[in-house]
Scaffold this motif. Structure first.
Motif, PDB file in Angstrom:
ATOM      1  N   GLN A 247      42.748  38.069  79.659  1.00 34.01           N
ATOM      2  CA  GLN A 247      41.698  37.358  80.378  1.00 34.01           C
ATOM      3  C   GLN A 247      42.079  37.121  81.836  1.00 34.01           C
ATOM      4  O   GLN A 247      41.231  37.223  82.733  1.00 34.01           O
ATOM      5  N   VAL A 248      43.336  36.822  82.084  1.00 33.24           N
ATOM      6  CA  VAL A 248      43.802  36.642  83.460  1.00 33.24           C
ATOM      7  C   VAL A 248      43.699  37.952  84.222  1.00 33.24           C
ATOM      8  O   VAL A 248      43.220  37.998  85.366  1.00 33.24           O
ATOM      9  N   VAL A 249      44.133  39.043  83.590  1.00 35.71           N
ATOM     10  CA  VAL A 249      44.059  40.360  84.221  1.00 35.71           C
ATOM     11  C   VAL A 249      42.604  40.727  84.500  1.00 35.71           C
ATOM     12  O   VAL A 249      42.274  41.244  85.583  1.00 35.71           O
ATOM     13  N   MET A 250      41.716  40.449  83.540  1.00 40.06           N
ATOM     14  CA  MET A 250      40.291  40.733  83.728  1.00 40.06           C
ATOM     15  C   MET A 250      39.750  40.006  84.955  1.00 40.06           C
ATOM     16  O   MET A 250      39.043  40.591  85.787  1.00 40.06           O
ATOM     17  N   ARG A 251      40.074  38.735  85.082  1.00 38.34           N
ATOM     18  CA  ARG A 251      39.549  37.936  86.198  1.00 38.34           C
ATOM     19  C   ARG A 251      40.079  38.446  87.534  1.00 38.34           C
ATOM     20  O   ARG A 251      39.365  38.422  88.546  1.00 38.34           O
ATOM     21  N   ILE A 252      41.332  38.890  87.549  1.00 41.43           N
ATOM     22  CA  ILE A 252      41.890  39.462  88.781  1.00 41.43           C
ATOM     23  C   ILE A 252      41.087  40.687  89.203  1.00 41.43           C
ATOM     24  O   ILE A 252      40.684  40.828  90.367  1.00 41.43           O
ATOM     25  N   LEU A 253      40.827  41.581  88.257  1.00 40.06           N
ATOM     26  CA  LEU A 253      40.112  42.815  88.563  1.00 40.06           C
ATOM     27  C   LEU A 253      38.664  42.541  88.965  1.00 40.06           C
ATOM     28  O   LEU A 253      38.122  43.189  89.870  1.00 40.06           O
ATOM     29  N   VAL A 254      38.037  41.575  88.317  1.00 38.65           N
ATOM     30  CA  VAL A 254      36.666  41.211  88.684  1.00 38.65           C
ATOM     31  C   VAL A 254      36.622  40.682  90.118  1.00 38.65           C
ATOM     32  O   VAL A 254      35.735  41.031  90.902  1.00 38.65           O
ATOM     33  N   CYS A 255      37.609  39.848  90.479  1.00 36.07           N
ATOM     34  CA  CYS A 255      37.674  39.311  91.851  1.00 36.07           C
ATOM     35  C   CYS A 255      37.823  40.430  92.873  1.00 36.07           C
ATOM     36  O   CYS A 255      37.200  40.395  93.944  1.00 36.07           O
ATOM     37  N   LEU A 256      38.632  41.423  92.553  1.00 38.57           N
ATOM     38  CA  LEU A 256      38.841  42.532  93.482  1.00 38.57           C
ATOM     39  C   LEU A 256      37.563  43.334  93.685  1.00 38.57           C
ATOM     40  O   LEU A 256      37.205  43.685  94.814  1.00 38.57           O
ATOM     41  N   PHE A 257      36.859  43.625  92.593  1.00 38.16           N
ATOM     42  CA  PHE A 257      35.618  44.391  92.730  1.00 38.16           C
ATOM     43  C   PHE A 257      34.574  43.592  93.507  1.00 38.16           C
ATOM     44  O   PHE A 257      33.917  44.125  94.409  1.00 38.16           O
ATOM     45  N   LEU A 258      34.394  42.325  93.136  1.00 37.16           N
ATOM     46  CA  LEU A 258      33.412  41.496  93.829  1.00 37.16           C
ATOM     47  C   LEU A 258      33.724  41.409  95.318  1.00 37.16           C
ATOM     48  O   LEU A 258      32.819  41.444  96.160  1.00 37.16           O
ATOM     49  N   SER A 259      34.999  41.316  95.658  1.00 36.66           N
ATOM     50  CA  SER A 259      35.392  41.224  97.064  1.00 36.66           C
ATOM     51  C   SER A 259      34.959  42.462  97.834  1.00 36.66           C
ATOM     52  O   SER A 259      34.341  42.367  98.900  1.00 36.66           O
ATOM     53  N   LEU A 260      35.277  43.635  97.309  1.00 37.35           N
ATOM     54  CA  LEU A 260      34.952  44.874  98.007  1.00 37.35           C
ATOM     55  C   LEU A 260      33.450  45.129  98.059  1.00 37.35           C
ATOM     56  O   LEU A 260      32.924  45.597  99.072  1.00 37.35           O
ATOM     57  N   PHE A 261      32.753  44.807  96.970  1.00 32.60           N
ATOM     58  CA  PHE A 261      31.307  45.043  96.923  1.00 32.60           C
ATOM     59  C   PHE A 261      30.565  44.122  97.897  1.00 32.60           C
ATOM     60  O   PHE A 261      29.743  44.576  98.703  1.00 32.60           O
ATOM     61  N   PHE A 262      30.865  42.830  97.859  1.00 39.22           N
ATOM     62  CA  PHE A 262      30.142  41.892  98.724  1.00 39.22           C
ATOM     63  C   PHE A 262      30.626  41.987 100.173  1.00 39.22           C
ATOM     64  O   PHE A 262      29.874  41.645 101.090  1.00 39.22           O
ATOM     65  N   LEU A 263      31.821  42.471 100.372  1.00 40.19           N
ATOM     66  CA  LEU A 263      32.277  42.755 101.731  1.00 40.19           C
ATOM     67  C   LEU A 263      31.379  43.820 102.360  1.00 40.19           C
ATOM     68  O   LEU A 263      30.949  43.701 103.518  1.00 40.19           O
ATOM     69  N   PHE A 264      31.086  44.862 101.589  1.00 42.37           N
ATOM     70  CA  PHE A 264      30.190  45.923 102.062  1.00 42.37           C
ATOM     71  C   PHE A 264      28.782  45.388 102.308  1.00 42.37           C
ATOM     72  O   PHE A 264      28.153  45.714 103.326  1.00 42.37           O
ATOM     73  N   LEU A 265      28.286  44.564 101.400  1.00 44.48           N
ATOM     74  CA  LEU A 265      26.941  44.021 101.577  1.00 44.48           C
ATOM     75  C   LEU A 265      26.845  43.196 102.860  1.00 44.48           C
ATOM     76  O   LEU A 265      25.873  43.311 103.620  1.00 44.48           O
ATOM     77  N   GLY A 266      27.849  42.372 103.120  1.00 45.44           N
ATOM     78  CA  GLY A 266      27.839  41.565 104.328  1.00 45.44           C
ATOM     79  C   GLY A 266      27.917  42.407 105.581  1.00 45.44           C
ATOM     80  O   GLY A 266      27.188  42.171 106.553  1.00 45.44           O
ATOM     81  N   TYR A 267      28.775  43.422 105.562  1.00 46.90           N
ATOM     82  CA  TYR A 267      28.958  44.274 106.738  1.00 46.90           C
ATOM     83  C   TYR A 267      27.732  45.151 106.999  1.00 46.90           C
ATOM     84  O   TYR A 267      27.251  45.242 108.127  1.00 46.90           O
ATOM     85  N   SER A 268      27.218  45.784 105.972  1.00 51.57           N
ATOM     86  CA  SER A 268      26.149  46.779 106.151  1.00 51.57           C
ATOM     87  C   SER A 268      24.805  46.152 106.490  1.00 51.57           C
ATOM     88  O   SER A 268      23.913  46.835 106.998  1.00 51.57           O
ATOM     89  N   ASN A 269      24.628  44.865 106.217  1.00 53.61           N
ATOM     90  CA  ASN A 269      23.344  44.225 106.498  1.00 53.61           C
ATOM     91  C   ASN A 269      23.233  43.713 107.915  1.00 53.61           C
ATOM     92  O   ASN A 269      22.189  43.184 108.298  1.00 53.61           O
ATOM     93  N   MET A 270      24.286  43.843 108.706  1.00 51.59           N
ATOM     94  CA  MET A 270      24.215  43.497 110.124  1.00 51.59           C
ATOM     95  C   MET A 270      23.845  44.758 110.892  1.00 51.59           C
ATOM     96  O   MET A 270      24.699  45.511 111.353  1.00 51.59           O
ATOM     97  N   LYS A 271      22.573  45.017 111.018  1.00 57.91           N
ATOM     98  CA  LYS A 271      22.088  46.268 111.604  1.00 57.91           C
ATOM     99  C   LYS A 271      22.091  46.280 113.122  1.00 57.91           C
ATOM    100  O   LYS A 271      22.115  47.334 113.749  1.00 57.91           O
ATOM    101  N   ASN A 272      22.042  45.118 113.756  1.00 62.97           N
ATOM    102  CA  ASN A 272      21.908  45.052 115.210  1.00 62.97           C
ATOM    103  C   ASN A 272      23.220  45.410 115.885  1.00 62.97           C
ATOM    104  O   ASN A 272      24.208  44.698 115.751  1.00 62.97           O
ATOM    105  N   ASN A 273      23.242  46.523 116.592  1.00 62.78           N
ATOM    106  CA  ASN A 273      24.454  46.966 117.280  1.00 62.78           C
ATOM    107  C   ASN A 273      24.489  46.558 118.747  1.00 62.78           C
ATOM    108  O   ASN A 273      25.370  46.975 119.489  1.00 62.78           O
ATOM    109  N   ASN A 274      23.496  45.775 119.204  1.00 62.56           N
ATOM    110  CA  ASN A 274      23.498  45.340 120.593  1.00 62.56           C
ATOM    111  C   ASN A 274      24.629  44.345 120.841  1.00 62.56           C
ATOM    112  O   ASN A 274      25.031  43.606 119.940  1.00 62.56           O
ATOM    113  N   PRO A 275      25.148  44.294 122.062  1.00 61.84           N
ATOM    114  CA  PRO A 275      26.215  43.350 122.359  1.00 61.84           C
ATOM    115  C   PRO A 275      25.764  41.919 122.158  1.00 61.84           C
ATOM    116  O   PRO A 275      24.587  41.586 122.338  1.00 61.84           O
TER     117      PRO A 275
END
Length: 492
Positions: free
Chosen positions: A103-131
């Motif tokens: 269960q501890v190992v499962m939670r570690i792996l879930v945290c890693l996936f959620l981190s990478l997935f939501f990191l992408f969602l946060g980054y990719s939704n900022m469409k404005n490239n203006n300064p």
């Protein structure tokens, strides 16, 4: 539709398929409680993020670099253990983790996936490239650009000497006393003002780089900055060396965007990086042996690469300890914002007008009463070793999970993704924007092995603000002389 557009659309569709595959594997892994499937999902989302970065290499270099350090510090160990069956005489558990509870190992792996997935969602939704709207000091205007460059470059060269002296002093200490003693008993041989001057060096450099000098003019300061990282290796601090390299690479790539006359990072630079990578791995492994006072092992390059990623990935265990030690950690602490609280309470101004407690790092008081997740966990795991200088470090993922659970990991990484996307826009927003971008990026890239808010506290530290004030004074003096005496502008 042109051929290039067709190829781009094909590549993007393949990336979407990889993303769908990763999400499907994650869902299956959670449903069947299968850690192997979850690791495949993590590899899939990481591959997707890297692919996404390469679609616009220079614009997304910060996102690419962050995913790279995330892999090194939190994922590489799991993959190396699973693929190569790496032998660790102290740990033969699944994935090289410190835990046998599924269960501890499962939670570690879930945290890693959620981190990478939501990191992408946060980054990719900022469409404005203006300064971002420029927020500049009045003296940092275009007419003073040569004076800003001159003063900041001279400040960098001046403080560089003190930075090198401080590092050399630490190197002598670790050579005599050992690496772990650096964090428990090291006292500088120099007076405090020397240390403070040394701390002004990076900000002076980043301000100079913010003036967007030509490639030729930037070469010497960048090489000197790289040499400072090399001197950190003599101390035994590998992270400073790697982070200095990454910041230089980020700067070169971002200059590709702002400079239409020169190519800052192209095929030659990519070939150079790839060709020196094996040497870098060997060098970093040698430093690891030096820190442990061990002889350098005689093994193949492949074994050396495996050993490097396995040893660097130890921070992933902190996510597990955030679970298993939750009952022993102080219940009233929010470690995610601990650095900000310490900054407010421990700065010189606050200390002079209040009696707020200040706990020195690597002490019993800090472990029991402070806001440092790293100190508390390290003390609980091994009190004697902790008090003798050993520490496990921290991780922003572990802090988010300890404080707020899976929801915190998801929201925290969305926010982090947004912040990473802002770095490119900051770089286009004037001299101070470049300073904030480079300073924050250097610390953000270390977040998988550092506290969640270090990048804010360290960027806007009092010594960094003082450095900017000193440079402003120098620019003001030169600007006044120009107005009064018609001082000729010189080529920098």
């Amino acid at each position: 539709m042109s051929v290039l557009e067709s190829v781009y659309n094909l590549q993007r569709n393949i990336r979407y398929m990889v993303l769908f595959f990763a999400i499907s594997m994650f869902s299956a892994g959670v449903f069947f409680s299968n850690t192997t499937i979850l690791l495949i999902a993590i590899c899939g989302i990481l591959m997707h993020n890297l692919w996404y970065s390469f679609e616009s290499f220079s614009n997304r270099i910060v996102f690419l670099a962050f995913n790279g350090t995330f892999f090194i510090f939190l994922v590489g160990r799991l993959i190396v253990k699973s693929v190569t069956n790496y032998t660790d005489k102290y740990n033969n558990n699944a994935f090289g983790l410190d835990f046998t509870d599924d269960q501890v190992v499962m939670r570690i792996l879930v945290c890693l996936f959620l981190s990478l997935f939501f990191l992408f969602l946060g980054y990719s939704n900022m469409k404005n490239n203006n300064p971002i709207t420029k927020i500049e000091i009045k003296l940092f205007k275009r007419s003073n650009i040569e004076y800003i460059a001159l003063v900041s470059k001279l400040a960098f060269y001046f403080t560089y000497v003190f930075n090198a002296l401080v590092l050399w002093d630490k190197a002598k200490f670790t050579n005599a006393m050992g690496y772990t003693e650096l964090y428990s008993s090291y006292v500088s041989s120099f007076p405090g003002w020397v240390t403070k001057l040394s701390e002004m060096c990076p900000t002076a450099l980043f301000i100079y780089l913010g003036t967007l000098p030509t490639k030729k003019k930037a070469a010497v300061p960048l090489v000197l900055y790289l040499l400072l990282g090399g001197l950190s290796l003599v101390v035994g601090q590998r992270n400073n060396f790697v982070l200095n390299i990454l910041v230089i690479l980020v700067y070169l790539c971002l200059r590709n965007i702002t400079d239409k006359k020169e190519k800052w990072f192209g095929k030659k630079e990519i070939i150079l990086c790839l060709s020196t990578f094996p040497l870098l791995i060997v060098l970093l492994n040698a430093v690891s042996y030096y820190r442990m006072d061990s002889e350098v092992a005689n093994h193949s390059f492949v074994d050396g690469v495996s050993e490097f990623f396995y040893s660097q990935g130890v921070s992933v265990n902190l996510i597990g300890y955030a679970q298993t030690l939750a009952g022993e950690l102080p219940p009233d602490k929010i470690y995610t914002f601990g650095r900000i609280e310490d900054f407010i309470n421990n700065n010189t101004i606050t200390q002079s007008i209040t009696d707020a407690p200040k706990y020195e790092p690597q002490t019993l008081e800090s472990a029991l009463y402070g806001n440092s997740f790293a100190d508390s966990v390290s003390y609980l795991l091994s009190p004697n070793r902790y008090l003798n200088g050993w520490g496990f470090g921290s991780s922003y993922v572990a802090e988010l999970y300890k404080d707020f659970g899976y929801v915190g990991v998801a929201i925290g990484n969305v926010v982090l993704g947004i912040i990473l996307s802002l770095m490119t826009r900051l770089f286009k927003s004037g001299i101070l924007g470049v300073w904030v971008c480079l300073s924050m990026t250097r610390l953000l890239l270390y977040a998988p092995r550092d506290t969640a808010t270090s990048f804010i506290v360290s960027t806007f530290s009092l010594i960094n603000i003082l450095t900017i004030v000193v440079i402003c004074i120098g620019v003001w003096v030169l600007a006044e002389r120009r107005q009064r005496f018609g001082l000729l502008q010189k080529d920098l």
